[in-house]
Design a protein around this motif. Structure first.
Motif, PDB file in Angstrom:
ATOM      1  N   GLY A 100       0.913  -1.266   0.071  1.00  0.00           N
ATOM      2  CA  GLY A 100      -0.066  -0.039   0.087  1.00  0.00           C
ATOM      3  C   GLY A 100       0.874   1.315   0.135  1.00  0.00           C
ATOM      4  N   ALA A 101       1.817   1.363  -1.140  1.00  0.00           N
ATOM      5  CA  ALA A 101       2.611   2.413  -0.874  1.00  0.00           C
ATOM      6  C   ALA A 101       3.168   2.463  -2.521  1.00  0.00           C
ATOM      7  CB  ALA A 101       3.612   2.443  -0.064  1.00  0.00           C
ATOM      8  N   GLN A 102       3.571   4.005  -2.994  1.00  0.00           N
ATOM      9  CA  GLN A 102       3.903   3.977  -4.226  1.00  0.00           C
ATOM     10  C   GLN A 102       5.164   3.589  -4.694  1.00  0.00           C
ATOM     11  OE1 GLN A 102       3.937   8.167  -5.860  1.00  0.00           O
ATOM     12  NE2 GLN A 102       4.336   7.219  -7.842  1.00  0.00           N
ATOM     13  N   ASN A 103       5.599   2.770  -5.693  1.00  0.00           N
ATOM     14  CA  ASN A 103       7.047   2.385  -6.003  1.00  0.00           C
ATOM     15  C   ASN A 103       7.514   3.354  -7.165  1.00  0.00           C
ATOM     16  OD1 ASN A 103       9.232   1.373  -7.055  1.00  0.00           O
ATOM     17  ND2 ASN A 103       8.401  -0.753  -7.281  1.00  0.00           N
ATOM     18  N   ARG A 104       7.871   4.486  -6.643  1.00  0.00           N
ATOM     19  CA  ARG A 104       8.391   5.544  -7.774  1.00  0.00           C
ATOM     20  C   ARG A 104       9.812   4.812  -8.334  1.00  0.00           C
ATOM     21  NH1 ARG A 104      12.339   8.475  -7.395  1.00  0.00           N
ATOM     22  NH2 ARG A 104      12.263   8.688  -4.904  1.00  0.00           N
ATOM     23  N   ASP A 105      10.739   4.655  -7.255  1.00  0.00           N
ATOM     24  CA  ASP A 105      11.906   3.732  -7.756  1.00  0.00           C
ATOM     25  C   ASP A 105      12.358   3.167  -6.616  1.00  0.00           C
ATOM     26  OD1 ASP A 105      13.966   3.129  -8.918  1.00  0.00           O
ATOM     27  OD2 ASP A 105      14.891   5.009  -9.773  1.00  0.00           O
ATOM     28  N   TRP A 106      11.925   2.118  -6.085  1.00  0.00           N
ATOM     29  CA  TRP A 106      12.499   1.326  -5.121  1.00  0.00           C
ATOM     30  C   TRP A 106      13.809   0.620  -5.546  1.00  0.00           C
ATOM     31  CZ3 TRP A 106       7.600  -2.132  -3.660  1.00  0.00           C
ATOM     32  CH2 TRP A 106       6.711  -1.191  -3.163  1.00  0.00           C
ATOM     33  N   GLU A 107      14.760   0.792  -4.618  1.00  0.00           N
ATOM     34  CA  GLU A 107      16.207   0.391  -4.977  1.00  0.00           C
ATOM     35  C   GLU A 107      16.601  -0.720  -4.217  1.00  0.00           C
ATOM     36  OE1 GLU A 107      17.984   1.132  -7.502  1.00  0.00           O
ATOM     37  OE2 GLU A 107      17.019   2.917  -8.091  1.00  0.00           O
ATOM     38  N   ASP A 108      16.045  -1.144  -2.842  1.00  0.00           N
ATOM     39  CA  ASP A 108      16.669  -2.184  -2.302  1.00  0.00           C
ATOM     40  C   ASP A 108      15.558  -2.421  -1.050  1.00  0.00           C
ATOM     41  OD1 ASP A 108      18.411  -4.049  -1.128  1.00  0.00           O
ATOM     42  OD2 ASP A 108      19.880  -2.716  -0.562  1.00  0.00           O
ATOM     43  N   MET A 109      15.664  -3.357  -0.185  1.00  0.00           N
ATOM     44  CA  MET A 109      15.034  -3.616   0.741  1.00  0.00           C
ATOM     45  C   MET A 109      15.902  -4.523   1.855  1.00  0.00           C
ATOM     46  SD  MET A 109      12.719  -6.941  -0.956  1.00  0.00           S
ATOM     47  CE  MET A 109      11.299  -6.775   0.166  1.00  0.00           C
ATOM     48  N   THR A 110      15.226  -4.783   3.135  1.00  0.00           N
ATOM     49  CA  THR A 110      15.880  -5.354   4.146  1.00  0.00           C
ATOM     50  C   THR A 110      15.022  -5.718   4.920  1.00  0.00           C
ATOM     51  OG1 THR A 110      18.035  -5.380   5.600  1.00  0.00           O
ATOM     52  CG2 THR A 110      16.537  -3.309   5.687  1.00  0.00           C
ATOM     53  N   LEU A 111      15.216  -6.561   6.007  1.00  0.00           N
ATOM     54  CA  LEU A 111      14.509  -7.071   7.054  1.00  0.00           C
ATOM     55  C   LEU A 111      14.871  -6.588   8.472  1.00  0.00           C
ATOM     56  CD1 LEU A 111      12.029  -9.188   7.030  1.00  0.00           C
ATOM     57  CD2 LEU A 111      13.904 -10.839   7.710  1.00  0.00           C
ATOM     58  N   GLY A 112      14.184  -5.999   9.133  1.00  0.00           N
ATOM     59  CA  GLY A 112      14.616  -5.587  10.547  1.00  0.00           C
ATOM     60  C   GLY A 112      13.373  -5.557  11.530  1.00  0.00           C
ATOM     61  N   PRO A 113      13.772  -5.135  12.662  1.00  0.00           N
ATOM     62  CA  PRO A 113      12.824  -4.853  13.805  1.00  0.00           C
ATOM     63  C   PRO A 113      11.951  -3.700  13.431  1.00  0.00           C
ATOM     64  CG  PRO A 113      14.632  -3.832  14.478  1.00  0.00           C
ATOM     65  CD  PRO A 113      14.989  -4.718  12.955  1.00  0.00           C
ATOM     66  N   GLY A 114      10.438  -3.607  14.150  1.00  0.00           N
ATOM     67  CA  GLY A 114       9.593  -2.404  14.073  1.00  0.00           C
ATOM     68  C   GLY A 114       9.123  -2.153  15.471  1.00  0.00           C
ATOM     69  N   GLU A 115       7.883  -1.873  15.386  1.00  0.00           N
ATOM     70  CA  GLU A 115       7.237  -1.178  16.380  1.00  0.00           C
ATOM     71  C   GLU A 115       6.701  -2.229  17.151  1.00  0.00           C
ATOM     72  OE1 GLU A 115       4.065   1.223  15.271  1.00  0.00           O
ATOM     73  OE2 GLU A 115       3.208  -0.237  13.979  1.00  0.00           O
ATOM     74  N   VAL A 116       6.335  -3.642  16.845  1.00  0.00           N
ATOM     75  CA  VAL A 116       6.010  -4.595  17.703  1.00  0.00           C
ATOM     76  C   VAL A 116       7.096  -5.605  17.856  1.00  0.00           C
ATOM     77  CG1 VAL A 116       4.527  -6.812  17.648  1.00  0.00           C
ATOM     78  CG2 VAL A 116       3.799  -4.670  16.564  1.00  0.00           C
ATOM     79  N   ALA A 117       7.650  -5.631  19.174  1.00  0.00           N
ATOM     80  CA  ALA A 117       8.938  -6.248  19.553  1.00  0.00           C
ATOM     81  C   ALA A 117       8.629  -7.965  19.297  1.00  0.00           C
ATOM     82  CB  ALA A 117       9.148  -6.474  20.991  1.00  0.00           C
ATOM     83  N   GLY A 118       9.829  -8.338  18.466  1.00  0.00           N
ATOM     84  CA  GLY A 118      10.077  -9.805  18.281  1.00  0.00           C
ATOM     85  C   GLY A 118       9.208 -10.045  16.938  1.00  0.00           C
ATOM     86  N   ARG A 119       8.745  -9.011  16.147  1.00  0.00           N
ATOM     87  CA  ARG A 119       8.141  -9.284  14.682  1.00  0.00           C
ATOM     88  C   ARG A 119       9.076  -8.418  13.834  1.00  0.00           C
ATOM     89  NH1 ARG A 119       2.121  -8.881  12.608  1.00  0.00           N
ATOM     90  NH2 ARG A 119       2.769  -9.340  10.627  1.00  0.00           N
ATOM     91  N   ASP A 120       9.296  -9.084  12.551  1.00  0.00           N
ATOM     92  CA  ASP A 120       9.878  -8.594  11.608  1.00  0.00           C
ATOM     93  C   ASP A 120       8.990  -7.833  10.771  1.00  0.00           C
ATOM     94  OD1 ASP A 120      12.615  -9.588  12.310  1.00  0.00           O
ATOM     95  OD2 ASP A 120      12.159 -11.481  11.345  1.00  0.00           O
ATOM     96  N   TYR A 121      10.004  -6.623   9.981  1.00  0.00           N
ATOM     97  CA  TYR A 121       9.289  -5.807   9.143  1.00  0.00           C
ATOM     98  C   TYR A 121      10.189  -5.933   7.958  1.00  0.00           C
ATOM     99  CZ  TYR A 121       6.216  -4.335  12.782  1.00  0.00           C
ATOM    100  OH  TYR A 121       5.293  -4.108  13.714  1.00  0.00           O
ATOM    101  N   LEU A 122       9.561  -5.601   6.870  1.00  0.00           N
ATOM    102  CA  LEU A 122      10.312  -5.635   5.645  1.00  0.00           C
ATOM    103  C   LEU A 122      10.240  -4.010   5.221  1.00  0.00           C
ATOM    104  CD1 LEU A 122       8.521  -8.201   3.363  1.00  0.00           C
ATOM    105  CD2 LEU A 122      11.000  -8.040   3.878  1.00  0.00           C
ATOM    106  N   TYR A 123      11.641  -3.515   4.740  1.00  0.00           N
ATOM    107  CA  TYR A 123      11.685  -2.086   4.605  1.00  0.00           C
ATOM    108  C   TYR A 123      12.168  -1.949   3.312  1.00  0.00           C
ATOM    109  CZ  TYR A 123      11.786  -1.343   9.824  1.00  0.00           C
ATOM    110  OH  TYR A 123      11.352  -1.293  11.091  1.00  0.00           O
ATOM    111  N   LEU A 124      11.504  -1.022   2.384  1.00  0.00           N
ATOM    112  CA  LEU A 124      11.883  -0.865   1.052  1.00  0.00           C
ATOM    113  C   LEU A 124      12.434   0.521   1.022  1.00  0.00           C
ATOM    114  CD1 LEU A 124       8.635  -2.185   0.403  1.00  0.00           C
ATOM    115  CD2 LEU A 124      10.352  -2.938  -0.835  1.00  0.00           C
ATOM    116  N   SER A 125      13.379   0.749   0.330  1.00  0.00           N
ATOM    117  CA  SER A 125      14.098   2.096   0.155  1.00  0.00           C
ATOM    118  C   SER A 125      13.549   2.795  -1.127  1.00  0.00           C
ATOM    119  CB  SER A 125      15.756   1.914   0.050  1.00  0.00           C
ATOM    120  OG  SER A 125      15.964   1.421  -0.917  1.00  0.00           O
ATOM    121  N   GLU A 126      13.031   3.994  -1.069  1.00  0.00           N
ATOM    122  CA  GLU A 126      12.295   4.679  -2.257  1.00  0.00           C
ATOM    123  C   GLU A 126      13.486   5.769  -2.300  1.00  0.00           C
ATOM    124  OE1 GLU A 126      10.603   4.996  -4.781  1.00  0.00           O
ATOM    125  OE2 GLU A 126       8.608   5.436  -4.255  1.00  0.00           O
TER     126      GLU A 126
END
Length: 168
Positions: A100-126
């Motif tokens: 649910g976000a525009q992909n103008r020019d995503w270049e990379d992604m990684t996995l990391g922590p977020g607001e819920v402890a113990g849950r992984d989040y995907l981060y996409l770099s626009e």
């Protein structure tokens, strides 16, 4: 066999959004890290649906929550959709997700922590800026979903967008 080695040189001056995405390894200055031998793990399928999916893959992250799953996305340039694809390590399609976000020019992604402890989040770099005209960039975050045993219809994922500008 090749071994990938990288050294950290002066990364402390990088903006926080870049460091958060894992573009650099956090280690002591001058310290080298051995990543291990490269190995062929399979081939990306050529029949992903909708047609054109993963034609210019520019980001990949290995899941910790879904064993044997790799996350990939298309570069936004040239009409790459706002989609991430879960594939198996042998290259088989696992599931398609609409972000649910525009992909103008995503270049990379990684996995990391977020607001819920113990849950992984995907981060996409626009952060793409081929024409050097962009002044605003973003990090897009989605909670890593469960990947089904068999692919089904495209699943929609809610996204958070964190906008930023470089100082100069």
């Amino acid at each position: 066999q090749e071994t990938q080695r990288t050294c950290n040189r002066g990364v402390h001056a990088l903006p926080v959004p870049i460091a958060v995405l894992g573009f650099v390894l956090a280690c002591a200055p001058g310290q080298c890290v051995t990543l291990g031998a490269f190995a062929n793990r399979g081939t990306l399928p050529t029949n992903l649906q909708p047609p054109g999916t993963a034609t210019q893959t520019s980001g990949m992250a290995a899941s910790r929550h879904n064993p044997g799953v790799l996350w990939i996305h298309d570069d936004g340039v040239g009409g790459g959709g706002s989609q991430i694809t879960a594939i198996r390590t042998n290259g088989a399609l696992a599931q398609l997700y609409l972000v649910g976000a525009q992909n103008r020019d995503w270049e990379d992604m990684t996995l990391g922590p977020g607001e819920v402890a113990g849950r992984d989040y995907l981060y996409l770099s626009e952060t793409g800026n081929n024409s050097l005209t962009e002044t605003s960039f973003a990090i897009v975050r989605v909670a890593e979903p469960d990947v089904p045993a068999t692919p089904g219809s495209i699943v929609s994922l809610a996204a958070e967008t964190f906008r930023f500008r470089y100082p100069s």
